[in-house]
Write a protein that holds these residues in place. Structure first.
Motif, PDB file in Angstrom:
ATOM      1  N   ASP A   1       0.900  -1.093   0.043  1.00 14.08           N
ATOM      2  CA  ASP A   1      -0.058   0.141  -0.043  1.00 14.08           C
ATOM      3  C   ASP A   1       0.976   1.387   0.141  1.00 14.08           C
ATOM      4  O   ASP A   1       1.848   1.285   0.450  1.00 14.08           O
ATOM      5  CB  ASP A   1      -0.876  -0.043   1.367  1.00 14.08           C
ATOM      6  CG  ASP A   1      -1.992   0.933   1.337  1.00 14.08           C
ATOM      7  OD1 ASP A   1      -3.014   0.656   1.022  1.00 14.08           O
ATOM      8  OD2 ASP A   1      -1.588   2.151   1.610  1.00 14.08           O
ATOM      9  N   SER A   2       0.400   2.220  -0.650  1.00 14.06           N
ATOM     10  CA  SER A   2       1.301   3.502  -0.817  1.00 14.06           C
ATOM     11  C   SER A   2       1.389   4.146   0.640  1.00 14.06           C
ATOM     12  O   SER A   2       2.616   4.538   0.717  1.00 14.06           O
ATOM     13  CB  SER A   2       0.501   4.502  -1.907  1.00 14.06           C
ATOM     14  OG  SER A   2      -0.616   4.846  -1.190  1.00 14.06           O
TER      15      SER A   2
ATOM     16  N   ASP B   1      -5.679   1.452  -3.704  1.00 15.58           N
ATOM     17  CA  ASP B   1      -4.432   0.884  -3.025  1.00 15.58           C
ATOM     18  C   ASP B   1      -4.970  -0.043  -1.897  1.00 15.58           C
ATOM     19  O   ASP B   1      -4.394  -1.071  -1.714  1.00 15.58           O
ATOM     20  CB  ASP B   1      -3.597   1.911  -2.310  1.00 15.58           C
ATOM     21  CG  ASP B   1      -4.253   3.048  -1.109  1.00 15.58           C
ATOM     22  OD1 ASP B   1      -5.512   2.663  -1.010  1.00 15.58           O
ATOM     23  OD2 ASP B   1      -3.458   3.903  -0.850  1.00 15.58           O
TER      24      ASP B   1
END
Length: 357
Positions: free
Chosen positions: A70-71, A243
């Motif tokens: 995930d970002s 995301d």
């Protein structure tokens, strides 16, 4: 007589030799004195060059319920890299991602009690610890990302952060995650299709109330339970940014994604207040700068990745469709008005709307 004169002359010559030799012996000592003092003058300059020299090393344990890819977690690793480099290793960061420390509510409680130093989480923290400002954790409130960010960075956001601080949580940064979409097994083309869904929501009251007002059956669940709940049929739909959708591999258990954009999602970067306030200012400066840089990096990363994440889901057979959001907003309006009246007395719809200008 001659002998006596010879002795006297020898004594005079000896005195003359001694008198001439004495100044020569003192010369080196006088010349060497300044050179001996030079190293002592360098010591203060050496100490001033490193403001961290006398500080004890510290460790930051950072938890997130989000997947490692995930970002938000990628940005957290950027934070770790910056902090450790600029502190010359005196600050170390250990990251616990993928929900290994429990759900978001569990993480928030641990952080408020000082059992963990830092969190990278969603906006549920506001609903739990500053509920009067939980419009920041609600769909259909903000027109777009800019509107959300303007409100967050304005007076209402300042008030919210002060209340969070009173509850032991210092908001040190915020990161954009992208717009939220609806995932489902039934095609959602209009608001009328929402009644077909049993949708997972967070435990946030604004999400439960507004999505319920659209006709869906809402089931509040921790994010860590989402995939299993979809797999077992406890729920058949969810909502979240790309995301989150890809990070939790929802493409394996969902057939459709409606590009509703019903909310812009933010990531909250939080530290235990006692821990943060107890840090030396030199450490605070490093952490604040690293947080700002990592959040900017993560926001840009999320924006750049969204198109690729959509294509990735398509490659797994997920179908995407656009929806007209206005009918969703109109149907949710009574629930939103009720939330402003009962839960958000600190503001009103007109004040929040003014931040869009």
């Amino acid at each position: 007589m001659k002998k006596l004169i010879s002795i006297l002359m020898a004594m005079v010559m000896m005195l003359a030799v001694v008198g001439c030799a004495a100044p020569a012996a003192e010369a080196p000592a006088a010349a060497e004195a300044p050179a001996a003092e030079a190293p002592a003058a360098e010591a203060p300059a050496s100490e001033e060059a490193d403001p961290l020299a006398d500080l004890e090393p510290i460790k930051i344990n950072l938890a997130s319920t989000y997947a490692s890819a995930d970002s938000q977690v990628v940005a957290a690793n950027k934070f770790k890299e910056i902090v450790e480099e600029r502190s010359n290793g005196k600050i170390t960061v250990e990251i616990f991602a993928d929900g290994v420390m429990g759900g978001e509510a569990d993480n928030l409680e641990m952080c408020s009690f000082g059992e963990i130093e830092m969190l990278v989480v969603g906006t549920l923290c506001i609903t739990n610890y500053a509920p009067q400002y939980s419009f920041f954790d609600a769909p259909f409130i903000f027109e777009n990302a800019e509107h959300m960010m303007n409100t967050w960075d304005g007076e209402l956001g300042d008030e919210m952060r002060a209340l969070m601080e009173e509850n032991g949580l210092t908001m040190i940064g915020r990161m954009g995650r992208g717009y939220r979409y609806i995932t489902s097994n039934e095609l959602v083309e209009s608001v009328e299709d929402m009644h077909k869904l049993t949708i997972r929501t967070s435990t946030s009251k604004p999400y439960v109330d507004t999505l319920g007002a659209l006709g869906a059956v809402t089931v509040p669940l921790a994010l860590t339970e989402l995939f299993t709940s979809l797999q077992m049929g406890v729920v058949d739909a969810s909502e979240g940014p790309m995301d989150q959708i890809v990070g939790y591999k929802l493409y394996e258990v969902q057939d459709h994604i409606a590009l509703s954009g019903h909310a812009y999602s933010l990531s909250c970067w939080i530290m235990n207040s006692d821990f943060y306030q107890g840090l030396d200012p030199a450490y605070q400066e490093i952490i604040d700068a690293a947080t700002a840089e990592a959040c900017e990096f993560g926001t840009k990363l999320g924006e750049e990745r969204e198109a690729a994440l959509i294509e990735e889901c398509k490659s797994y057979g997920v179908a995407f469709n656009e929806v007209d959001l206005l009918p969703f907003i109109e149907k949710a309006r009574p629930a939103i008005d009720a939330l402003f009246a009962a839960d958000w007395p600190v503001t009103n719809a007109d004040e929040v709307a003014s931040y869009a200008n």
